[in-house]
Design a protein around this motif. Structure first.
Motif, PDB file in Angstrom:
ATOM      1  N   ALA A 112       0.836  -1.210   0.000  1.00  0.00           N
ATOM      2  CA  ALA A 112       0.000   0.000   0.000  1.00  0.00           C
ATOM      3  C   ALA A 112       0.870   1.259   0.000  1.00  0.00           C
ATOM      4  N   ARG A 113       2.005   1.214   0.698  1.00  0.00           N
ATOM      5  CA  ARG A 113       2.900   2.382   0.729  1.00  0.00           C
ATOM      6  C   ARG A 113       3.512   2.634  -0.671  1.00  0.00           C
ATOM      7  N   ALA A 114       3.975   1.563  -1.321  1.00  0.00           N
ATOM      8  CA  ALA A 114       4.576   1.737  -2.651  1.00  0.00           C
ATOM      9  C   ALA A 114       3.526   2.255  -3.642  1.00  0.00           C
ATOM     10  N   ALA A 115       2.280   1.785  -3.492  1.00  0.00           N
ATOM     11  CA  ALA A 115       1.207   2.277  -4.370  1.00  0.00           C
ATOM     12  C   ALA A 115       0.920   3.748  -4.074  1.00  0.00           C
ATOM     13  N   ASP A 116       0.929   4.093  -2.803  1.00  0.00           N
ATOM     14  CA  ASP A 116       0.699   5.483  -2.379  1.00  0.00           C
ATOM     15  C   ASP A 116       1.786   6.399  -2.977  1.00  0.00           C
ATOM     16  N   VAL A 117       3.037   5.932  -2.890  1.00  0.00           N
ATOM     17  CA  VAL A 117       4.160   6.693  -3.447  1.00  0.00           C
ATOM     18  C   VAL A 117       4.005   6.830  -4.966  1.00  0.00           C
ATOM     19  N   THR A 118       3.621   5.736  -5.612  1.00  0.00           N
ATOM     20  CA  THR A 118       3.447   5.745  -7.069  1.00  0.00           C
ATOM     21  C   THR A 118       2.414   6.813  -7.464  1.00  0.00           C
ATOM     22  N   LEU A 119       1.333   6.875  -6.706  1.00  0.00           N
ATOM     23  CA  LEU A 119       0.297   7.883  -7.008  1.00  0.00           C
ATOM     24  C   LEU A 119       0.787   9.295  -6.710  1.00  0.00           C
ATOM     25  N   LYS A 120       1.461   9.471  -5.580  1.00  0.00           N
ATOM     26  CA  LYS A 120       1.872  10.846  -5.216  1.00  0.00           C
ATOM     27  C   LYS A 120       2.924  11.372  -6.169  1.00  0.00           C
ATOM     28  N   GLU A 121       3.732  10.476  -6.733  1.00  0.00           N
ATOM     29  CA  GLU A 121       4.766  10.900  -7.678  1.00  0.00           C
ATOM     30  C   GLU A 121       4.223  10.974  -9.105  1.00  0.00           C
ATOM     31  N   ARG A 122       2.920  10.734  -9.242  1.00  0.00           N
ATOM     32  CA  ARG A 122       2.244  10.772 -10.547  1.00  0.00           C
ATOM     33  C   ARG A 122       2.845   9.774 -11.524  1.00  0.00           C
ATOM     34  N   ARG A 123       3.198   8.600 -10.979  1.00  0.00           N
ATOM     35  CA  ARG A 123       3.663   7.503 -11.839  1.00  0.00           C
ATOM     36  C   ARG A 123       2.499   6.555 -12.092  1.00  0.00           C
ATOM     37  N   ARG A 124       2.717   5.627 -13.027  1.00  0.00           N
ATOM     38  CA  ARG A 124       1.589   4.766 -13.402  1.00  0.00           C
ATOM     39  C   ARG A 124       1.365   3.644 -12.383  1.00  0.00           C
ATOM     40  N   LEU A 125       0.113   3.565 -11.926  1.00  0.00           N
ATOM     41  CA  LEU A 125      -0.289   2.494 -11.009  1.00  0.00           C
ATOM     42  C   LEU A 125      -1.422   1.722 -11.673  1.00  0.00           C
ATOM     43  N   VAL A 126      -1.232   0.414 -11.838  1.00  0.00           N
ATOM     44  CA  VAL A 126      -2.243  -0.422 -12.494  1.00  0.00           C
ATOM     45  C   VAL A 126      -2.666  -1.525 -11.521  1.00  0.00           C
ATOM     46  N   LEU A 127      -3.949  -1.560 -11.226  1.00  0.00           N
ATOM     47  CA  LEU A 127      -4.481  -2.558 -10.293  1.00  0.00           C
ATOM     48  C   LEU A 127      -5.353  -3.577 -11.034  1.00  0.00           C
ATOM     49  N   LEU A 128      -4.913  -4.836 -11.034  1.00  0.00           N
ATOM     50  CA  LEU A 128      -5.712  -5.897 -11.661  1.00  0.00           C
ATOM     51  C   LEU A 128      -6.691  -6.419 -10.608  1.00  0.00           C
ATOM     52  N   VAL A 129      -7.706  -5.595 -10.347  1.00  0.00           N
ATOM     53  CA  VAL A 129      -8.667  -5.920  -9.278  1.00  0.00           C
ATOM     54  C   VAL A 129      -9.471  -7.165  -9.643  1.00  0.00           C
ATOM     55  N   ARG A 130      -9.716  -8.032  -8.640  1.00  0.00           N
ATOM     56  CA  ARG A 130     -10.419  -9.287  -8.916  1.00  0.00           C
ATOM     57  C   ARG A 130     -11.406  -9.579  -7.797  1.00  0.00           C
ATOM     58  N   GLU A 131     -12.655  -9.417  -8.122  1.00  0.00           N
ATOM     59  CA  GLU A 131     -13.749  -9.833  -7.247  1.00  0.00           C
ATOM     60  C   GLU A 131     -14.998  -9.862  -8.116  1.00  0.00           C
ATOM     61  N   THR A 132     -15.960 -10.670  -7.737  1.00  0.00           N
ATOM     62  CA  THR A 132     -17.229 -10.618  -8.444  1.00  0.00           C
ATOM     63  C   THR A 132     -18.326 -11.228  -7.586  1.00  0.00           C
ATOM     64  N   PRO A 133     -19.526 -10.665  -7.504  1.00  0.00           N
ATOM     65  CA  PRO A 133     -19.837  -9.321  -7.992  1.00  0.00           C
ATOM     66  C   PRO A 133     -19.210  -8.276  -7.060  1.00  0.00           C
ATOM     67  N   PHE A 134     -19.315  -7.004  -7.451  1.00  0.00           N
ATOM     68  CA  PHE A 134     -18.759  -5.924  -6.642  1.00  0.00           C
ATOM     69  C   PHE A 134     -19.820  -5.358  -5.709  1.00  0.00           C
ATOM     70  N   ASN A 135     -19.420  -4.976  -4.494  1.00  0.00           N
ATOM     71  CA  ASN A 135     -20.329  -4.191  -3.654  1.00  0.00           C
ATOM     72  C   ASN A 135     -19.998  -2.699  -3.815  1.00  0.00           C
ATOM     73  N   LEU A 136     -20.773  -1.867  -3.160  1.00  0.00           N
ATOM     74  CA  LEU A 136     -20.610  -0.423  -3.361  1.00  0.00           C
ATOM     75  C   LEU A 136     -19.249   0.062  -2.865  1.00  0.00           C
ATOM     76  N   ALA A 137     -18.738  -0.550  -1.797  1.00  0.00           N
ATOM     77  CA  ALA A 137     -17.403  -0.156  -1.293  1.00  0.00           C
ATOM     78  C   ALA A 137     -16.341  -0.420  -2.361  1.00  0.00           C
ATOM     79  N   HIS A 138     -16.417  -1.591  -3.002  1.00  0.00           N
ATOM     80  CA  HIS A 138     -15.446  -1.909  -4.073  1.00  0.00           C
ATOM     81  C   HIS A 138     -15.522  -0.855  -5.182  1.00  0.00           C
ATOM     82  N   LEU A 139     -16.745  -0.571  -5.607  1.00  0.00           N
ATOM     83  CA  LEU A 139     -16.928   0.375  -6.726  1.00  0.00           C
ATOM     84  C   LEU A 139     -16.438   1.766  -6.345  1.00  0.00           C
ATOM     85  N   ARG A 140     -16.744   2.187  -5.102  1.00  0.00           N
ATOM     86  CA  ARG A 140     -16.305   3.524  -4.659  1.00  0.00           C
ATOM     87  C   ARG A 140     -14.779   3.579  -4.561  1.00  0.00           C
TER      88      ARG A 140
END
Ligand SMILES: Cc1cc2nc3c(=O)[nH]c(=O)nc-3n(C[C@H](O)[C@H](O)[C@H](O)COP(=O)(O)O)c2cc1C
Length: 200
Positions: A112-140
């Motif tokens: 989570a820290r490396a992802a946070d850094v990636t976002l703050k430095e405006r670098r590319r972050l790609v999440l291969l999210v996997r769940e089905t179906p999605f609830n509202l928390a996932h979507l938000r």
């Protein structure tokens, strides 16, 4: 080739506890085959559970696929700082727990820290999210990451390329993911249209 003094190309790859550990493993394999990219690997405890259950892969076999392996507890690692230049980060597969942690900027482990850094430095972050179906928390949470500049990339297979095996199906997704980092010539063949060459 890098200019003298410029950092090498680097990618952070994290495998978390959603089903589909093969995506993370094939990303490492494809990067190794491409060459020229230093890989930094992170695996959550639940990620390990799934790797063993789905792939029966030994720890050493997985570690050997990366240049550097970090403990998820090592929040003092190089990749925990924005001063350590990388081309970005891929979480494959990305659990809903890790998605939530990234969406809320918790930095509660090195993934989570490396992802946070990636976002703050405006670098590319790609999440291969996997769940089905999605609830509202996932979507938000997916919306929140998108608003911060991250790319939500659920590993949904395409059938128009007529994959002949699970490996081919996975590799088509992996090629699309890596193409987002423009590491070289496109790995994924460009769609030529359904009726290429025919005017009718
Ligand atoms: C066999 C197995 C399959 C799982 N599949 C998923 C999944 O597809 N998506 C998901 O969000 N969580 C899934 N989980 C639950 C996560 O592993 C769990 O929420 C864990 O806390 C995630 O932690 P992490 O984000 O640190 O890896 C699965 C768990 C197990 C044991």
């Amino acid at each position: 080739m890098n200019l003298p003094g410029t950092p090498p190309r680097r990618l952070i790859v994290a495998i978390t506890g959603a089903t589909g550990a093969i995506y993370g493993v094939r990303i490492l394999d494809m990067l190794r085959k491409l060459g020229g990219v230093e890989t930094h690997l992170l695996i959550s405890s639940a990620g390990w559970l799934n790797i063993q259950h789905e792939l029966q892969l030994a720890k050493d076999d997985l570690h050997a696929r990366a240049d550097v392996v970090h403990s998820v507890r090592d929040v003092g690692a190089s990749i925990a700082s924005g001063s350590f230049a990388t081309d970005g980060m891929i979480v494959a597969p990305c659990s809903m727990r890790t998605l939530a942690s990234v969406a809320h900027g918790l930095s509660d482990n090195l993934i989570a820290r490396a992802a946070d850094v990636t976002l703050k430095e405006r670098r590319r972050l790609v999440l291969l999210v996997r769940e089905t179906p999605f609830n509202l928390a996932h979507l938000r949470n997916m919306t929140a990451v998108t608003e911060m500049g991250g790319v939500i990339f659920p590993p949904l297979p395409a059938f128009y390329n007529q994959p002949a095996s699970i490996e081919e199906m996975v590799d088509q997704t992996v090629a699309r993911v890596l193409d987002l980092f423009a590491l070289g010539p496109a790995l994924s063949p460009a769609w030529q249209g359904l009726h290429s060459g025919s005017a009718d």
